[in-house]
Write a protein that holds these residues in place. Structure first.
Motif, PDB file in Angstrom:
ATOM      1  N   LYS A   1     -61.030 -66.161 -22.798  1.00 57.72           N
ATOM      2  CA  LYS A   1     -60.990 -65.972 -21.350  1.00 57.72           C
ATOM      3  C   LYS A   1     -62.258 -65.280 -20.869  1.00 57.72           C
ATOM      4  CE  LYS A   1     -57.283 -64.261 -19.451  1.00 57.72           C
ATOM      5  NZ  LYS A   1     -56.071 -63.426 -19.220  1.00 57.72           N
ATOM      6  N   THR A   2     -62.709 -64.316 -21.657  1.00 59.01           N
ATOM      7  CA  THR A   2     -63.941 -63.599 -21.316  1.00 59.01           C
ATOM      8  C   THR A   2     -65.139 -64.542 -21.324  1.00 59.01           C
ATOM      9  OG1 THR A   2     -63.030 -61.574 -22.307  1.00 59.01           O
ATOM     10  CG2 THR A   2     -65.406 -61.652 -21.946  1.00 59.01           C
ATOM     11  N   ILE A   3     -65.210 -65.396 -22.330  1.00 56.43           N
ATOM     12  CA  ILE A   3     -66.315 -66.359 -22.416  1.00 56.43           C
ATOM     13  C   ILE A   3     -66.315 -67.292 -21.206  1.00 56.43           C
ATOM     14  CG2 ILE A   3     -67.216 -68.331 -23.714  1.00 56.43           C
ATOM     15  CD1 ILE A   3     -66.233 -66.939 -26.272  1.00 56.43           C
ATOM     16  N   ASP A   4     -65.145 -67.835 -20.864  1.00 57.05           N
ATOM     17  CA  ASP A   4     -65.056 -68.740 -19.715  1.00 57.05           C
ATOM     18  C   ASP A   4     -65.474 -68.033 -18.429  1.00 57.05           C
ATOM     19  OD1 ASP A   4     -64.213 -70.731 -21.372  1.00 57.05           O
ATOM     20  OD2 ASP A   4     -62.120 -70.750 -20.687  1.00 57.05           O
TER      21      ASP A   4
ATOM     22  N   SER B   1     -56.842 -59.252 -18.664  1.00 52.45           N
ATOM     23  CA  SER B   1     -55.745 -58.868 -19.550  1.00 52.45           C
ATOM     24  C   SER B   1     -55.388 -59.988 -20.515  1.00 52.45           C
ATOM     25  CB  SER B   1     -54.503 -58.504 -18.726  1.00 52.45           C
ATOM     26  OG  SER B   1     -53.435 -58.093 -19.562  1.00 52.45           O
ATOM     27  N   GLU B   2     -54.901 -59.590 -21.687  1.00 48.88           N
ATOM     28  CA  GLU B   2     -54.398 -60.567 -22.651  1.00 48.88           C
ATOM     29  C   GLU B   2     -53.084 -61.156 -22.154  1.00 48.88           C
ATOM     30  OE1 GLU B   2     -52.972 -59.101 -26.358  1.00 48.88           O
ATOM     31  OE2 GLU B   2     -51.947 -57.394 -25.479  1.00 48.88           O
TER      32      GLU B   2
ATOM     33  N   GLY C   1     -67.917 -56.225 -29.212  1.00 47.16           N
ATOM     34  CA  GLY C   1     -69.291 -55.994 -29.640  1.00 47.16           C
ATOM     35  C   GLY C   1     -69.888 -57.220 -30.312  1.00 47.16           C
ATOM     36  N   GLN C   2     -69.095 -57.896 -31.157  1.00 47.68           N
ATOM     37  CA  GLN C   2     -69.561 -59.118 -31.804  1.00 47.68           C
ATOM     38  C   GLN C   2     -69.828 -60.220 -30.785  1.00 47.68           C
ATOM     39  OE1 GLN C   2     -67.253 -58.885 -36.165  1.00 47.68           O
ATOM     40  NE2 GLN C   2     -67.136 -60.696 -34.908  1.00 47.68           N
ATOM     41  N   LEU C   3     -68.957 -60.312 -29.786  1.00 44.51           N
ATOM     42  CA  LEU C   3     -69.132 -61.336 -28.764  1.00 44.51           C
ATOM     43  C   LEU C   3     -70.422 -61.099 -27.982  1.00 44.51           C
ATOM     44  CD1 LEU C   3     -67.912 -63.833 -27.461  1.00 44.51           C
ATOM     45  CD2 LEU C   3     -66.615 -62.337 -25.928  1.00 44.51           C
ATOM     46  N   ALA C   4     -70.699 -59.836 -27.661  1.00 45.20           N
ATOM     47  CA  ALA C   4     -71.953 -59.514 -26.981  1.00 45.20           C
ATOM     48  C   ALA C   4     -73.146 -59.901 -27.854  1.00 45.20           C
ATOM     49  CB  ALA C   4     -71.997 -58.026 -26.634  1.00 45.20           C
TER      50      ALA C   4
END
Length: 378
Positions: free
Chosen positions: A195-198, A178-179, A242-245
């Motif tokens: 947070k997703t990257i970490d 969650s944000e 999508g960009q992060l993927a």
């Protein structure tokens, strides 16, 4: 012969609108009508010239459109568990009254035979929130599914916990991320992505593992009161994930990006507490129009202290009304093509991505203090 009613009307150019506004302002600069809300900036009017190119495709039709409508979202009923038997009775009532998902709020690992008695979990979403014992809870849930002979692929839902992240053996059971509340929309989305990257970097070593994590994350947005801004936040998040993927080297399908939208707790001061009901409805509308996959409305227990079931019923029925009376399940992407919303979406994507790059250039979210993060919004 078809009669084209608007052929006699000339399409006004943006300069014509601008000149008319300047005339009405009687000498005041048109820039005074520009606005800024929570880090997002806007103009007094938008035209086709403001549309980004190409326009993003953000939603796909529901594969069971005849049964559930072309646009489907999970309508969660939140149930706090103090007694498995009572929680089970509430869940069955909710599922028979319009809910399509149950979010059990737990303090400890429950007896699933009691909690899920007569609940056909392959026909609904069952999710859990627990502060501790998350791994034990999921293991017990997996054992329950196996013991009942339920197809693991038919089990859908998520786990919300502050404990160390992990993936369930159930392929469609997701991990909730969650944000954090932030007054700047771009910074809030950037922090969620950071947070997703970490999380992904700490949990994976191969591209296959990265792909598995992206397909098993349930992103959550805490819905605010700014109507159009909330629509654009949901749309922007889908593009940004999508960009992060893509930055990891693979393409993520639209139906693999799952977004949940959560209401507030309804405990802020207000002159009329029944305004919470209207606010919850408009918040749900913004999330649905923005393309959410799940709506989580907190029950209005403190509005009806003598009849908590009424507070739960009202929260549950908001989604039902938006489907059966507003027909929001009949249109795939109602905000697509809007000059204003498409333009604002593109702006949020650009600004959020730039902020995310700043975070990563400093070593990632884990290396930043709260003051460091807030400074990025200046």
């Amino acid at each position: 012969m078809e009669q084209r009613l608007f052929d006699d009307f000339k399409k006004p150019a943006s300069t014509a609108w601008q000149n008319q506004i300047i005339k009405e302002l009687k000498g005041k600069p048109i820039e005074e009508l520009n606005w800024e809300i929570a880090g997002a900036e806007g103009k007094p009017f938008y035209t086709q010239e403001d549309l980004p190119s190409p326009l993003p495709q953000l939603q796909i039709p529901n594969h069971q459109s005849e049964a559930f409508g072309i646009r489907n979202w999970v309508n969660y009923q939140v149930i706090e568990v103090s007694s498995e038997k009572e929680a089970n009775e509430k869940a069955l009532l909710a599922l028979n009254s319009g809910a399509t998902g149950i979010l059990f709020q737990l303090k400890t690992v429950p007896n699933f035979d009691l909690l899920l008695k007569d609940i056909l979990i392959h026909y609904c979403h069952v999710s859990f929130k627990i502060e501790q014992e998350a791994q034990s809870l999921v293991s017990a849930y997996e054992a329950y599914v196996k013991a009942k002979g339920i197809d693991e692929k038919e089990v859908r839902g998520f786990l919300r916990s502050h404990e160390e992240s992990f993936l369930s053996k159930l392929p469609n059971f997701r991990f909730f991320i969650s944000e954090e509340k932030n007054d700047n929309v771009n910074l809030g989305l950037a922090v969620l992505l950071a947070k997703t990257i970490d999380l992904v970097d700490a949990s994976t070593t191969t591209i296959e593992e990265v792909q598995a994590w992206f397909k098993r994350i349930q992103f959550n947005l805490n819905v605010g009161e700014s109507y159009f801004l909330e629509i654009t936040r949901h749309r922007a998040l889908r593009i940004l994930v999508g960009q992060l993927a893509n930055s990891y080297g693979f393409e993520l399908a639209l139906n693999d990006i799952q977004i949940a939208s959560s209401s507030g707790q309804w405990n802020e001061p207000t002159k009329d507490e029944y305004n919470y009901l209207l606010r919850a409805t408009t918040e749900a509308m913004t999330a649905i129009i923005g393309g959410t996959n799940a709506v989580i409305i907190q029950p209005f227990h403190h509005l009806f202290p003598k009849n908590p079931a009424q507070g739960e019923r009202i929260a549950r029925n908001i989604s039902t009304i938006l489907k059966d009376e507003s027909y929001l399940d009949k249109t795939l992407d109602p905000s697509a093509g809007s000059y204003y919303i498409e333009s604002l979406t593109a702006q949020l994507v650009e600004k959020t991505w730039a902020t995310l790059q700043q975070i990563e250039a400093k070593g990632g979210l884990k290396n930043l203090s709260e003051n460091d993060i807030n400074a990025l919004a200046l």
